[in-house]
Scaffold this motif. Structure first.
Motif, PDB file in Angstrom:
ATOM      1  N   GLY A 369       0.796  -1.232   0.000  1.00 16.83           N
ATOM      2  CA  GLY A 369       0.000   0.000   0.000  1.00 16.83           C
ATOM      3  C   GLY A 369       0.822   1.272   0.000  1.00 16.83           C
ATOM      4  O   GLY A 369       0.270   2.376  -0.019  1.00 16.83           O
ATOM      5  N   LEU A 370       2.149   1.135   0.000  1.00 19.85           N
ATOM      6  CA  LEU A 370       3.033   2.303   0.077  1.00 19.85           C
ATOM      7  C   LEU A 370       3.528   2.712  -1.302  1.00 19.85           C
ATOM      8  O   LEU A 370       3.583   1.885  -2.220  1.00 19.85           O
ATOM      9  N   PRO A 371       3.927   3.967  -1.474  1.00 18.10           N
ATOM     10  CA  PRO A 371       4.587   4.359  -2.722  1.00 18.10           C
ATOM     11  C   PRO A 371       5.839   3.508  -2.934  1.00 18.10           C
ATOM     12  O   PRO A 371       6.458   3.026  -1.977  1.00 18.10           O
ATOM     13  N   VAL A 372       6.223   3.342  -4.203  1.00 19.40           N
ATOM     14  CA  VAL A 372       7.342   2.452  -4.530  1.00 19.40           C
ATOM     15  C   VAL A 372       8.621   2.867  -3.793  1.00 19.40           C
ATOM     16  O   VAL A 372       9.330   2.018  -3.233  1.00 19.40           O
ATOM     17  N   ALA A 373       8.927   4.152  -3.774  1.00 21.76           N
ATOM     18  CA  ALA A 373      10.155   4.617  -3.129  1.00 21.76           C
ATOM     19  C   ALA A 373      10.157   4.282  -1.644  1.00 21.76           C
ATOM     20  O   ALA A 373      11.189   3.868  -1.082  1.00 21.76           O
TER      21      ALA A 373
END
Length: 403
Positions: A369-373
């Protein structure tokens, strides 16, 4: 050799001088220790014969003063004494004397003791010369090592420049990655690039071994797996006689097979490699994957458990004419593909336990659920915490693609 004789009795002093001059020695003499120290400081004296008992200071004091000078060369000292007790010998040796001769002096014995001292001085001189050569060699080795380290750092920067830009977006696909060579240079390499207006290619490669040889092989593969390396045909595109003049190689196994045909292991080349090569069709919304001995990719579907993608064949370069297969995935917006080297799954904790594919799957699942970075940052932290530091035994690489 120049010998300093320190003797307050003039007859004894003259007898020693005469006897030693007959043997070819350069003799300088004095009757007190103060003058003796001055003569030593003037240089070119490496041998002293001194009486023990003299007015104005004794032979042991002269020994102590000579040793306290910390000269760049060694001075061999023989004490002349009429004392018979063992304690006097101990006292003289503690003061810095190398040898003794008792009165009355037997000149044959004195000559023998001088020759023994000369051998000691010769050994000391050879030791100094060897130390000097070792020092010079050490300086040269340190200078060479500095050059090697500088070149390795430059090569490492060049290798990192071959990697795709983090947070790259192409045709609606975002990527990010982590990369930790076990030494300056890595046998791991990966990339992501457009092939035409609706195809993107990507790969991750792990060359066997570590260090310069593996890194050079990965450099070569990176150049060969560039869609714009040549205007004509290459591994990724074929030439056409008419517009558009170049066509993407239709299947991922064809690319891997071509590499396997060229890079067969033999007696002169044992650098086989594992790899995953894939092509994304952004019109059909498909991902074709061919895995050649590489750790199975992880695929994160929207609202579905993380899937381990197992297919492919042997590592590239081991057996000729291997049949490689591919798998085609249909993707939706938000899906993620995670490629990694076995440096992650085989990373050992301080207790010797491997990180393992299941632990990696769970770690990847937690970041969906987190941004890729941010996902990359947390995965990197997990691996470092598991290892207990940054001294990895194998190269670490991981590439994440988000559709």
């Amino acid at each position: 050799m120049r010998i300093l004789v320190v003797e307050d009795d003039p007859i004894t002093r003259l007898m020693i001088q005469g006897s030693l001059k007959k043997c070819g020695y350069d003799i300088i003499a004095t009757n007190n220790i103060n003058t003796a120290i001055s003569l030593v400081l003037e240089g070119n004296i490496q041998f002293v014969i001194t009486d023990w008992l003299m007015p104005g200071g004794n032979g042991t004091e002269l020994c102590e003063q000579i040793r306290a000078l910390a000269l760049p060369f060694y001075i061999y000292i023989i004490l002349i004494t009429a004392l018979e007790d063992a304690q006097s010998v101990v006292q003289g040796m503690d003061a810095g004397a190398d040898d003794f001769i008792r009165k009355p002096i037997q000149f044959d014995e004195l000559h023998a003791r001088i020759r023994a001292g000369e051998r000691i001085l010769l050994l000391e001189q050879e030791l100094q010369e060897n130390n000097l050569r070792l020092t010079e060699t050490s300086k040269k080795l340190l200078a060479a090592n500095d050059i090697i380290n500088r070149d390795l750092k430059m090569a490492a920067a060049m290798q990192r420049s071959l990697l795709p830009d983090a947070a790259t977006h192409n045709q609606g696909i975002a990527i990010d990655w982590l990369f930790h060579p076990s030494t300056h240079l890595s046998g791991d390499i990966f990339n992501f690039f457009p092939l035409d207006d609706h195809h993107c290619g990507f790969y991750i490669i792990d060359v066997a071994g570590h260090g310069i040889a593996s890194a050079m092989h990965s450099f070569t593969l990176s150049r060969l797996l560039s869609p714009d390396t040549h205007q004509g045909s290459n591994y990724l595109k074929h030439s056409l006689p008419n517009a558009p003049y170049r066509q993407v190689v239709q299947t991922a196994p064809a690319v891997v097979s071509a590499l396997n045909h060229q890079f067969q292991t033999d007696i002169n080349n044992i650098l086989y490699f594992t790899m995953t090569y894939g092509v994304i069709d952004t019109k059909a919304k498909t991902i074709e994957l061919c895995q050649a001995g590489h750790p199975p990719a992880l695929y994160l579907h929207q609202q579905q458990p993380t899937e381990l993608i197992v297919n492919g064949g042997l590592a590239v370069g081991i057996i000729a004419d291997v049949h490689y297969e591919s798998i085609v995935l249909n993707y939706c917006s938000g899906d993620r593909l995670v490629l990694y080297s076995d440096g992650i799954t085989e990373c050992e904790s301080p207790a010797g336990e491997m990180f393992g594919s299941e632990r990696l799957r769970i770690a990847v699942e937690k970041t969906r659920g987190l941004p890729v970075a941010e996902a990359i940052r947390l995965l990197d932290s997990d691996i470092h915490l598991w290892r207990g530091g940054a001294d990895f035994e194998d190269d670490i690489s991981l590439l994440v693609l988000e559709m």
